[in-house]
Design an enzyme around this catalytic site. Structure first.
Site, PDB file in Angstrom:
ATOM      1  N   SER A  61      -1.682  72.256 -54.161  1.00  0.00           N
ATOM      2  CA  SER A  61      -2.915  73.209 -54.207  1.00  0.00           C
ATOM      3  C   SER A  61      -2.789  73.253 -55.753  1.00  0.00           C
ATOM      4  CB  SER A  61      -2.227  74.308 -54.088  1.00  0.00           C
ATOM      5  OG  SER A  61      -3.115  75.679 -54.041  1.00  0.00           O
ATOM      6  N   ASN A  62      -3.920  74.803 -56.794  1.00  0.00           N
ATOM      7  CA  ASN A  62      -3.684  74.729 -58.132  1.00  0.00           C
ATOM      8  C   ASN A  62      -4.059  75.989 -58.465  1.00  0.00           C
ATOM      9  OD1 ASN A  62      -6.335  76.809 -57.510  1.00  0.00           O
ATOM     10  ND2 ASN A  62      -7.051  74.015 -56.209  1.00  0.00           N
ATOM     11  N   ARG A  63      -3.724  76.568 -59.473  1.00  0.00           N
ATOM     12  CA  ARG A  63      -4.385  77.929 -59.787  1.00  0.00           C
ATOM     13  C   ARG A  63      -4.533  78.883 -59.806  1.00  0.00           C
ATOM     14  NH1 ARG A  63       0.507  77.121 -63.415  1.00  0.00           N
ATOM     15  NH2 ARG A  63       0.855  75.024 -64.577  1.00  0.00           N
ATOM     16  N   SER A  64      -5.767  79.185 -58.976  1.00  0.00           N
ATOM     17  CA  SER A  64      -7.248  79.436 -58.923  1.00  0.00           C
ATOM     18  C   SER A  64      -6.418  81.406 -58.023  1.00  0.00           C
ATOM     19  CB  SER A  64      -8.084  79.287 -57.694  1.00  0.00           C
ATOM     20  OG  SER A  64      -9.212  80.135 -57.427  1.00  0.00           O
ATOM     21  N   ALA A  69     -12.322  76.989 -56.169  1.00  0.00           N
ATOM     22  CA  ALA A  69     -11.595  75.502 -56.410  1.00  0.00           C
ATOM     23  C   ALA A  69     -10.707  74.937 -55.771  1.00  0.00           C
ATOM     24  CB  ALA A  69     -10.343  76.003 -57.399  1.00  0.00           C
TER      25      ALA A  69
END
Ligand code: PMT
Length: 411
Positions: free
Chosen positions: A211-214, A278
């Site tokens: 995943s990512n930091r959004s 994102a």
């Protein structure tokens, strides 16, 4: 910090009720006054136990009203609600919200609310158990259904020692709500806005994902801003800790593929797509059915495949929709954003330098540059995401809904 509108010439009423957070209303009054608003303060009797009226009188330069029956002069305060551009109640106790929801008029502040013809913003503060109590939930729903803006309190340590949702919303959030309520309110009426927000999670096995930091903050702020300006809003959101915004149709998803399905479903009836999510660019080629075991392996190689580019796909099948993307960049921000604007066939791209301190992923603030397909460029400095969202909508109006009459191209 730059605000899209300041409060010069605005007449505001600040209602203060009997919460330990009453002292924070002093700071709020100063901020409102600093922006040029003429603020009249009304305190409940209980509020005067926490902060003296004199404090508010000195800072507002106006007499503070506390009692419905004090004198004839105080009755003039009822006219205040008719003349006010907005009423803010901060902090608002559960008792106050109950009275407001039921239309009881036993004190000056509640009486004044019944007379109000302007936007009303309520910033609650109370114990966590009270905020989630079914009666309070019902009162909040009743107020929101009536168009009152009831902000969600924040999570944190409370006076009781509990760590829960009950803290007075931050000054910046209250201020944003005031600004939002004063902006020409229905200028997006008739638009059906499809917004994506948050990250996607691409499973490796039943317990792990890429995943990512959004956080979803940017997309949620856009959804709220469009709703507050009269649009019908559908928010397709990846996993986020944020509360779904009231009066927005929220569609929760996990993966890029689910996000694609949801957006594809709603796109044909949308007039505008704003893609703030994102979306993962890559996902594991295979998802293990069971938790992957370490079993003494020194390394594990994951094979990844590209996810479909949702924005490019939707843009290619648009009929009359305006299609807007974001570009999250860490270098050569404008040139990469222009490539995405062209490559995905967008009307606008909102470029953010996500390596910049104080903005981008997870933060409350952001700074962006908006680029249009016809070569316009608008720079928006660091500001709270909710305020930025309004600026972005205004830019969409100027550049896409009512575009300037001249021909130019992105170099
Ligand atoms: O959620 P926050 O914590 O508030 O953070 C906000 C944000 C930084 C996530 C937001 O401002 C932002 O920049 N969103 C876009 C992030 C991104 O994925 O950018 P990108 O440059 O990789 O993608 C370009 C555009 O294509 C984006 O609109 C993206 O949604 C879209 N995309 C990307 C990949 C993919 N497979 N499908 C897509 O539709």
């Amino acid at each position: 910090m730059q605000s899209p509108i300041n409060l010069w010439g605005k007449r505001l009423v600040l209602g203060v009720t009997g919460s330990i957070a009453a002292y924070k209303a002093v700071g709020l009054l100063r901020v409102l006054a600093r922006e040029g608003a003429a603020v009249s303060v009304i305190m409940t009797q209980a509020a005067t136990k926490f902060v003296t009226p004199l404090t508010f009188e000195v800072l507002s330069g106006r007499r503070v009203a506390t009692d419905l029956f004090e004198s004839h002069e105080e009755m003039a305060h009822l006219a205040l609600s008719e003349q006010a551009h907005a009423i803010i109640v901060a902090p608002a106790t559960a008792n106050f919200m109950a009275k407001a929801a039921l239309g009881l008029a036993g004190d000056l502040l509640s009486t004044m609310l019944l007379n109000a013809r302007c936007p009303v913003i309520v910033a609650p503060a109370m114990d966590g158990d009270m905020w989630t109590h079914p009666t309070v939930v019902q009162h909040v729903q009743a107020l929101r259904a009536r168009g009152v803006v009831v902000l969600d309190p924040e999570v944190g340590p409370l006076a009781s020692g509990q760590i829960a949702q009950g803290r007075l919303p931050a000054e910046s959030r209250i201020l944003d709500a005031v600004h939002a309520s004063l902006i020409s309110q229905r200028d997006w009426q008739g638009q059906r806005v499809l917004v994506s927000a948050g990250p996607t999670q691409e499973p490796i096995d039943p317990v792990r994902f890429i995943s990512n930091r959004s956080s979803g903050k940017m997309g949620y702020a856009i959804a709220e801003a469009a709703r507050d300006r009269g649009a019908e809003v559908i928010l397709v959101t990846g996993p986020s800790a944020l509360t779904p915004p009231p009066r927005v149709t929220t569609v929760p998803v996990n993966t890029a593929s689910e996000m694609s399905d949801a957006l594809n479903r709603h796109f044909p009836t949308a007039t505008i797509l704003i893609m703030a999510a994102a979306v993962a660019d890559f996902r594991p080629k295979m998802t293990a059915g069971q938790k992957l075991k370490k079993q003494g392996k020194p390394e594990l190689v994951l094979e990844l495949e590209a996810t479909p580019d949702i924005l490019a796909m939707l843009s290619a099948r648009r009929t009359s929709q305006i299609v807007i993307g974001f570009a999250a960049e860490t270098e050569q921000v404008l040139s990469h954003a222009k490539d995405k604007l062209r490559g995905k066939g967008l009307d606008l791209i909102i470029a953010n330098d996500v390596s910049r301190a104080g903005g981008g992923f997870g933060s409350d603030d952001n700074a962006v540059v908006i680029l249009s397909a016809s070569g316009e460029q608008k720079v928006l400095g660091l500001m709270p995401k909710r305020r930025l969202a309004d600026e972005i909508l205004t830019a969409v109006q100027e550049l896409c809904l009512f575009p300037p009459r001249r021909e130019s191209f992105v170099e």
